[in-house]
Write a protein that holds these residues in place. Structure first.
Motif, PDB file in Angstrom:
ATOM      1  N   ALA A 225       0.827  -1.323  -0.069  1.00 12.46           N
ATOM      2  CA  ALA A 225      -0.080   0.156   0.047  1.00 12.46           C
ATOM      3  C   ALA A 225       0.915   1.225  -0.014  1.00 12.46           C
ATOM      4  O   ALA A 225       1.992   1.071   0.513  1.00 12.46           O
ATOM      5  N   SER A 226       0.352   2.371  -0.324  1.00 11.05           N
ATOM      6  CA  SER A 226       0.854   3.710  -0.212  1.00 11.05           C
ATOM      7  C   SER A 226      -0.143   4.709  -0.658  1.00 11.05           C
ATOM      8  O   SER A 226      -1.109   4.316  -0.956  1.00 11.05           O
ATOM      9  N   THR A 227       0.137   5.774  -0.046  1.00  8.48           N
ATOM     10  CA  THR A 227      -0.716   7.134  -0.173  1.00  8.48           C
ATOM     11  C   THR A 227       0.243   8.399  -0.180  1.00  8.48           C
ATOM     12  O   THR A 227       1.289   8.291   0.423  1.00  8.48           O
ATOM     13  N   HIS A 228      -0.388   9.373  -0.546  1.00 10.70           N
ATOM     14  CA  HIS A 228       0.324  10.642  -0.925  1.00 10.70           C
ATOM     15  C   HIS A 228      -0.274  11.657  -0.223  1.00 10.70           C
ATOM     16  O   HIS A 228      -1.621  11.666  -0.202  1.00 10.70           O
ATOM     17  N   PHE A 229       0.395  12.811   0.472  1.00 10.21           N
ATOM     18  CA  PHE A 229      -0.162  13.853   1.127  1.00 10.21           C
ATOM     19  C   PHE A 229       0.452  14.973   0.401  1.00 10.21           C
ATOM     20  O   PHE A 229       1.807  15.194   0.073  1.00 10.21           O
ATOM     21  N   LEU A 230      -0.338  16.184   0.535  1.00  8.58           N
ATOM     22  CA  LEU A 230       0.285  17.531  -0.236  1.00  8.58           C
ATOM     23  C   LEU A 230      -0.286  18.679   0.676  1.00  8.58           C
ATOM     24  O   LEU A 230      -1.551  18.701   0.766  1.00  8.58           O
ATOM     25  N   LYS A 231       0.674  19.531   1.130  1.00 15.26           N
ATOM     26  CA  LYS A 231       0.285  20.593   1.726  1.00 15.26           C
ATOM     27  C   LYS A 231       0.071  21.893   0.777  1.00 15.26           C
ATOM     28  O   LYS A 231       0.586  22.142  -0.214  1.00 15.26           O
TER      29      LYS A 231
END
Length: 313
Positions: A225-231
Motif C-alpha cells: 500500500a501507499s498514499t500521498h499527502f500534499l500541503k
C-alpha cells in the motif's frame, strides 16, 4: 457576444496555467502551483481557453469518455468573472455548440461548477439538468492520532505490516520502489472507471513535489500500500490510500493512515482534508474511523440523451 474554444498546446500551456492560477480560488491555485500540471494537460485534448470576442474569459475542460453504459461528457468551466450568473451563462453558451441531430448511443452530460461557485439552479433545471451529489469533503482537525481513532492499526502491527515515510534512504534500499508503487496503484484502482493509470515517472515526480510526502506499507519487504499527502495553503490534502485487495481487512489501512496523520502533525500540525465519492461507503466509513468529519457536499448537474435522440440545449 461570440464564444470560441481554443485548445491548449505545448506553446500555450504555460500561459494557460498562469491564467488559471489567476482566476481559480485559493485552494485550487495552491494545488495547481504545487503539482506538475503541464504534462497532464498536454496528455489530453480536453483543455481549452474560452474566448469572448477574442478575449480570454475562462478556461474549459471538456472530456469525452465511453463508459460501459453510455458516452459521458464531463465539462468544467473556470471563469475569470467569479459570479454564478456569468458561470451559468458561459456553460449555457458552450452547451449550444454541442447540438447534434442525433446520438448513436446514450449520452450523459456532467457539468461541474468551478470550485467556490455554483450554477443558478433555475437556469440549470430549465435546460433539463438535475443535480447529483458527487463527493463529500472531509476534514480532520490538527493533532496527532487520538485514542479512539485508527482502531484496527494494532491488528496490522501484529500481522507484521510496517508503514514508513518514503525518503531517499528507502529509495536506495528499494531502487524499484516507484515501479512497485505504480503496480499497486494501477491494480488497486483497476475497477474505477474514472481513474487513469499512473506511471513510475509520475510517482517519482509526486515524491519530489515540495511540501509533500508518501507513506508506504510493506509486509515481508513486499509493498502492499501507499498514499500521498500534499500541503496546500493552510491545510493538507490526503489522497485515497491505494491498497492491494488481498490486504483489505488486515488493519494495514488503519496503520498506514495513522502514520500519515502522525507525519503531517510533526511537519505542519494543520487540518487534513480528504474526499470520498458518495457511492464509496467503505471510504466514508474509514475516514470517519480516522477522525474525519464531513464539511461540504459537491454536486454535478447531469442530463441524459437516449440513443437516437437529438442533443439540443
Amino acid at each position: 457576444m461570440t464564444l470560441t474554444l481554443v485548445p491548449v498546446t505545448k506553446d500555450t500551456v504555460a500561459e494557460y496555467l498562469d491564467f488559471r492560477l489567476s482566476i481559480v480560488d485559493a485552494s485550487t491555485a495552491s494545488y495547481l502551483s504545487r503539482t506538475d500540471q503541464a504534462p497532464i494537460i498536454l496528455a489530453s485534448t480536453a483543455h481549452h481557453f474560452v474566448l469572448e470576442d477574442g478575449i480570454a474569459v475562462a478556461t474549459a475542460a471538456i472530456k469525452r469518455k465511453n463508459d460501459d453504459d453510455c458516452m459521458s461528457v464531463h465539462m468544467l468551466v473556470d471563469p475569470k468573472m467569479r459570479k454564478p450568473k456569468h458561470l451559468t451563462d458561459l456553460i449555457a453558451q458552450l452547451l449550444k455548440t454541442e447540438n447534434l441531430s442525433a446520438v448513436d448511443r446514450e449520452t450523459r452530460y456532467h457539468l461541474y461548477p468551478s470550485n467556490g461557485l455554483s450554477f443558478i439552479e433555475a437556469d440549470m433545471r430549465a435546460m433539463g439538468f438535475s443535480q447529483v451529489l458527487e463527493n463529500i469533503k472531509y476534514v480532520r482537525d490538527p493533532g496527532p492520532p487520538r485514542a479512539d481513532e485508527f482502531p484496527h492499526a494494532a491488528k496490522g502491527e501484529q500481522l507484521g505490516y510496517r508503514p514508513m515515510v518514503l525518503d531517499d534512504d528507502l529509495i536506495t534500499k528499494y531502487p524499484d520502489i516507484f515501479s512497485c508503487m505504480t503496480d499497486v496503484y494501477n491494480l488497486a484502482f483497476a475497477g474505477r472507471p474514472h481513474v487513469q493509470k499512473t506511471t513510475a515517472k509520475e510517482r517519482e515526480k509526486s515524491y519530489h513535489q515540495p511540501d509533500s510526502g508518501f507513506v508506504i506499507c510493506v509486509l515481508d519487504d513486499e509493498l502492499v500500500a501507499s498514499t500521498h499527502f500534499l500541503k496546500l495553503d493552510q491545510e493538507v490534502l490526503a489522497t485515497e490510500l491505494e491498497c492491494l485487495r488481498k490486504h483489505w481487512g488486515t488493519g494495514a489501512s488503519d496503520l498506514v493512515c495513522k502514520h500519515v496523520i502522525d507525519e503531517i502533525t510533526k511537519r505542519w500540525n494543520l487540518p487534513v482534508i480528504a474526499y470520498a465519492d458518495t457511492t464509496n461507503a467503505a471510504s466514508r466509513r474509514a475516514l470517519e474511523r480516522f477522525g474525519f468529519y464531513p464539511v461540504q457536499e459537491h454536486f454535478s448537474w447531469q442530463r441524459t440523451f437516449t440513443a437516437g435522440s437529438r442533443v439540443d440545449f
